[in-house]
Design a protein around this motif. Sequence first.
Motif, PDB file in Angstrom:
ATOM      1  N   ASP A 158      -6.459   1.477  -6.335  1.00 32.40           N
ATOM      2  CA  ASP A 158      -7.143   0.362  -5.686  1.00 32.40           C
ATOM      3  C   ASP A 158      -8.225  -0.224  -6.578  1.00 32.40           C
ATOM      4  OD1 ASP A 158      -7.480  -1.289  -3.276  1.00 32.40           O
ATOM      5  OD2 ASP A 158      -9.470  -0.338  -3.179  1.00 32.40           O
ATOM      6  N   ARG A 176      -7.497  -3.591  -8.214  1.00 31.04           N
ATOM      7  CA  ARG A 176      -7.516  -4.827  -7.425  1.00 31.04           C
ATOM      8  C   ARG A 176      -8.814  -5.583  -7.691  1.00 31.04           C
ATOM      9  NH1 ARG A 176      -9.787  -5.721  -2.527  1.00 31.04           N
ATOM     10  NH2 ARG A 176     -10.129  -3.454  -2.315  1.00 31.04           N
ATOM     11  N   GLY A 216      -3.624   5.589  -1.294  1.00 28.62           N
ATOM     12  CA  GLY A 216      -4.755   4.872  -1.885  1.00 28.62           C
ATOM     13  C   GLY A 216      -4.353   3.963  -3.017  1.00 28.62           C
ATOM     14  N   ASP A 217      -3.046   3.894  -3.300  1.00 27.71           N
ATOM     15  CA  ASP A 217      -2.551   3.086  -4.415  1.00 27.71           C
ATOM     16  C   ASP A 217      -1.874   1.805  -3.923  1.00 27.71           C
ATOM     17  OD1 ASP A 217      -3.433   5.072  -6.119  1.00 27.71           O
ATOM     18  OD2 ASP A 217      -1.440   5.986  -6.357  1.00 27.71           O
ATOM     19  N   TRP A 218      -1.502   0.975  -4.902  1.00 24.05           N
ATOM     20  CA  TRP A 218      -0.706  -0.217  -4.658  1.00 24.05           C
ATOM     21  C   TRP A 218       0.567  -0.129  -5.491  1.00 24.05           C
ATOM     22  CZ3 TRP A 218      -2.127  -4.015  -1.195  1.00 24.05           C
ATOM     23  CH2 TRP A 218      -3.459  -4.010  -0.759  1.00 24.05           C
ATOM     24  N   ARG A 233       0.832  -1.202   0.000  1.00 24.80           N
ATOM     25  CA  ARG A 233       0.000   0.000   0.000  1.00 24.80           C
ATOM     26  C   ARG A 233       0.874   1.263   0.000  1.00 24.80           C
ATOM     27  NH1 ARG A 233      -5.561   0.775  -0.821  1.00 24.80           N
ATOM     28  NH2 ARG A 233      -6.765  -0.869   0.184  1.00 24.80           N
TER      29      ARG A 233
END
Length: 393
Positions: free
Chosen positions: A231, A234, A161-163, A158
């Motif tokens: 996100d 995902r 708010g992103d990966w 993480r």
Amino acid sequence: MMTTHTPGTDPLDLLDVTGLLSDEERQIQETVRRFVADRVRPHVAEWFEAGTFPRELAPELGKLGLLGMHLDGYGCAGTSAVAYGLACLELEAGDSGLRSFVSVQGSLAMFSIWKYGSEEQKQEWLPRMAAGEAIGCFGLTEPDFGSDPANMRTRATRDGGDWILTGTKMWITNGSIADVATVWAQTEDGIRGFLVPRGTPGFTSRTIKQKLSLRASITGELILDEVRLPDSARLPEARGLGAPLGCLSEARFGIIFGSAGAARDSLRAALDYANSRVQFGRPIAAFQLTQEKLANMAVGLNTSLLLALHLGRLKDAGAIKPHQISVGKLNNVRTALAIARECRTILGGSGITLEYSPLRHANNLESVLTYEGTSEIHTLVVGQALTGHAAFR
């Protein structure tokens, strides 16, 4: 359109397995068979020798409804499992690379989105993939972790708010031509799936060359170097290793039928050759040793077809179990590989050329024996079903 079935018209169908199919199933099988005869057989030897897959076939496969054909909605045909299996049989009778393309597109890439994706992800990708306008791949296997995906090294961490995804995937069918990759990665909450579109910064791929098997198929390596994804990339319903393994069960099912197609095509080539090749004043099909080979192979083929159909009926009834799929893949791929090799012996020296299909099928089946679970892994799955003991570690 109704089709008619005349028992005994195909000498390889010793047990009249075709008679156990519905008219609709026979019609679908015949449609795919004609497509393979028209669009694949005239060119497949050239594709195999050149080590390429004609991407332009994708829209044609989509037009026939073969991409994600067993899925419902989003432009997918929604056919039965048996109909999908019969399509795989005819595709692999042409070449394992063609069936692999359809399997990965529909049973891995599309199925992962269809089963675990958000509605937005489904709407974005599935209609285009069903039409063959977008190609998908499935990034699970890694250079050091094939049969043991639970210990994969690809990580997703993480960042707000992103990966951020980092890792490498190997032996990925369609990998270097795919428009979107389903990539599986370790997170602090376990294994999760992500959709990575081509062109995402940090995401690259390369085609694996110098293959001796599945040459009419594109196999790639995926490299993820700090790939940043929102996100929304995902797969929200994919939690744990069971998610990618569930996708693999879908693909393995197609192999059960597909490998029988490679066996049937090999046996047909050998039978035709044996009836036309004259030695010592008569066709070699008239000699006892040749007939023993042909008879044993025909029994193996028909047993594989009955097993595939039985498992297809179980799947359509919602009653199939993972170990039963392992039984099917283990038996049918092993049998198909033995048949293809034996057929080459009937063809003699001619059998080593691309004019005839058995050795090409045998080379391809060496890959099919390994991917979607090696024969050793499926043996242990069956062993666990028998004994209750997991011998994987």
